[in-house]
Design a protein around this motif. Structure first.
Motif, short mmCIF file in Angstrom:
data_model
loop_
_atom_site.label_atom_id
_atom_site.label_comp_id
_atom_site.label_asym_id
_atom_site.label_seq_id
_atom_site.Cartn_x
_atom_site.Cartn_y
_atom_site.Cartn_z
N VAL A 29 2.14 12.36 2.11
CA VAL A 29 1.66 13.63 2.53
C VAL A 29 2.59 14.82 1.75
O VAL A 29 3.68 14.54 1.40
CB VAL A 29 1.58 14.01 3.90
N LYS A 30 1.98 15.89 1.83
CA LYS A 30 2.73 17.05 1.41
C LYS A 30 2.76 18.09 2.53
O LYS A 30 1.73 18.30 3.11
CB LYS A 30 2.23 17.68 0.10
N ILE A 32 2.33 21.82 4.17
CA ILE A 32 1.33 22.95 4.15
C ILE A 32 1.82 23.98 5.05
O ILE A 32 2.45 23.74 6.01
CB ILE A 32 -0.10 22.47 4.12
N ASN A 58 4.68 21.81 0.21
CA ASN A 58 4.41 20.95 -0.95
C ASN A 58 5.45 19.95 -1.38
O ASN A 58 5.63 19.16 -2.34
CB ASN A 58 4.16 21.70 -2.35
N ALA A 89 -0.79 17.64 4.62
CA ALA A 89 -1.98 17.07 4.07
C ALA A 89 -1.79 15.84 2.99
O ALA A 89 -0.78 15.86 2.43
CB ALA A 89 -2.61 18.24 3.44
N ALA A 90 -2.68 15.06 3.29
CA ALA A 90 -2.70 14.07 2.30
C ALA A 90 -3.26 14.28 0.66
O ALA A 90 -4.24 15.29 0.80
CB ALA A 90 -3.60 12.62 2.79
N ASP A 91 -2.85 13.75 -0.17
CA ASP A 91 -2.98 13.96 -1.29
C ASP A 91 -2.84 12.66 -2.31
O ASP A 91 -1.79 12.25 -2.47
CB ASP A 91 -2.04 14.98 -2.17
N SER A 92 -3.99 12.25 -3.00
CA SER A 92 -3.95 11.11 -3.56
C SER A 92 -3.27 11.05 -4.88
O SER A 92 -2.92 10.10 -5.39
CB SER A 92 -5.39 10.50 -3.82
N GLY A 93 -3.10 12.05 -5.36
CA GLY A 93 -2.09 12.34 -6.49
C GLY A 93 -0.62 12.33 -6.46
O GLY A 93 0.31 12.42 -7.28
N LEU A 94 -0.40 12.26 -5.09
CA LEU A 94 1.11 12.14 -4.97
C LEU A 94 1.87 11.08 -5.32
O LEU A 94 1.27 10.04 -4.90
CB LEU A 94 1.53 12.60 -3.41
#
Length: 391
Positions: A29-30, A32, A58, A89-94
């Motif tokens: 996650v990142k 926010i 981030n 927040a989750a982010d599939s690009g992390l």
């Protein structure tokens, strides 16, 4: 009895099964929002859990479990923390590498700040602490292994005397920033716009230590729907008294030539993140937050001052010493305080609990005409004492 034991065994097995089913598969996650933060554990009180650190937005965190409103995150092999689910927040690009190597450093200075800039492969989590005797800022970078072979010092820094690092664990890099004077004026930690360099901005001492050259922020606690405590007999609301006393301090400091920033000037709802954002933009030299105490025991009395970081304690000690000249009992100088506006590291800050509204005698004194001016005078003198001690 035998049947009861069988039932208990089945219930226990079911509970274990539920616990296993709730285990979270690790994911990234990142952070926010304006003030995301990490907590040491799941403990809680009226001010929230004990905070480990505030983070930039981030910042990438590895979630390994879920508990209530928090995620459990793995900072490094031997370090965990907890973060509110509302702050990530989750982010599939992390992505996180198996080994995150640090790069070169740059130490420089300009304007109000000295700057330590550290090259990192990602927006990784960190924690900072203040040390005294000698005065240092120590920053732990989690998940980082050193590949730093250049620490370039441009000679333009004026407050930082030296910087170095240690690798106390395979995946924890510890940064030391030693200050040239025995005083902490504040610092901030954030990533640059590209996210490739962590920047530690260390505030230099003001060129002048006179009140008329200071930018002083005043926070009137509570406000709007946040009523605070109430008087034992008068039922006066804390939110109204804090604004009255804050305005008395504002008037006195203006007379002395200081530039004053108020977090509120009316009976308005102003959230703690909104106050912190206002203060971050204003860049004050120091902050005074005014409150009034209360206890379920009407015999409890006294004035007190509060700080979170050890480097900011001298300001709170100087103000308490002056407040005691008003013949209050000494309720104490209290550290490690988890109040939201004690959390920012950017400027020295002091929360003043003038006295106890729940104590009949103190309530009468604090409602007496002119006493707000007496308190303002003592707070101002405490600030002056603190500044003079630096000469």
């Amino acid at each position: 009895m035998k049947n009861m034991l069988i039932v208990l065994f089945i219930l226990a097995a079911g509970a274990m099964g539920k616990a296993q089913d709730s285990t979270v598969k690790p994911f990234l996650v990142k952070t926010i929002g304006p003030l995301p933060y990490l907590e040491y554990g799941t403990g809680d009180d009226r001010l929230g859990g004990a905070k480990m650190t505030y983070l930039d937005t981030n910042v990438v965190l590895k979630v390994v479990d879920s508990t209530g409103t928090d995620y459990k995150v793995q900072l490094s092999k031997y370090h965990i923390a907890y973060v509110s689910k509302a702050n990530v927040a989750a982010d599939s690009g992390l992505r996180l590498g198996n080994e995150n190597l640090s790069g070169s450093w740059m130490v420089s200075g300009e304007g109000k700040y000295d700057l330590v800039s550290i090259s990192l492969p990602n927006r990784l989590p960190y924690k900072s602490v203040q040390q005294i005797s000698p005065s240092r800022i120590v920053v732990d970078l989690y998940g980082v292994t050193s590949n730093t072979n250049w620490i370039t010092q441009r000679g333009t820094s004026s407050f930082i005397s030296s910087v170095w690092y240690e690798q106390p664990e395979d995946d924890v890099m510890r940064v030391f920033i030693e200050l040239g004077k025995p005083v902490h004026w504040g610092y901030s930690i954030a990533y640059d716009s590209l996210g490739s360099r962590l920047q530690i901005k260390v505030k230099r001492p003001p060129e002048s230590l006179r009140l008329r050259d200071m930018v002083i922020a005043i926070d009137a606690g509570h406000g709007g729907s946040n009523l605070g405590a109430s008087g034992k007999n008068s039922k006066v609301l804390e939110k109204n008294l804090t604004l009255q006393y804050a305005k008395a301090l504002e008037k006195l400091l203006n007379q002395k030539g200081a530039t004053v920033v108020m977090t509120r000037t009316t009976d308005a709802d102003v959230t703690q993140p909104e106050r912190a954002a206002l203060l971050r933009k204003a860049e004050p030299d120091l902050l005074i937050s005014i409150h009034f105490n209360s206890s379920g025991n009407p015999a409890v009395s006294g004035t007190s001052t509060y700080y979170r970081y050890i480097g900011f304690q001298p300001l709170t000690q100087a103000i308490l010493k002056r407040m005691l000249e008003l013949n209050f009992n000494n309720y104490g100088n209290i550290g490690g305080f988890n109040f939201a506006l004690s959390g920012p590291t950017e400027y020295p800050n002091c929360l003043v609990e003038v006295g106890f509204l729940s104590n009949e005698d103190e309530e009468k004194r604090m409602l007496k005409k002119g006493f707000d001016e007496d308190v303002a005078n003592k707070i101002m003198r405490g600030i002056v004492d603190w500044l003079r001690a630096m000469d």
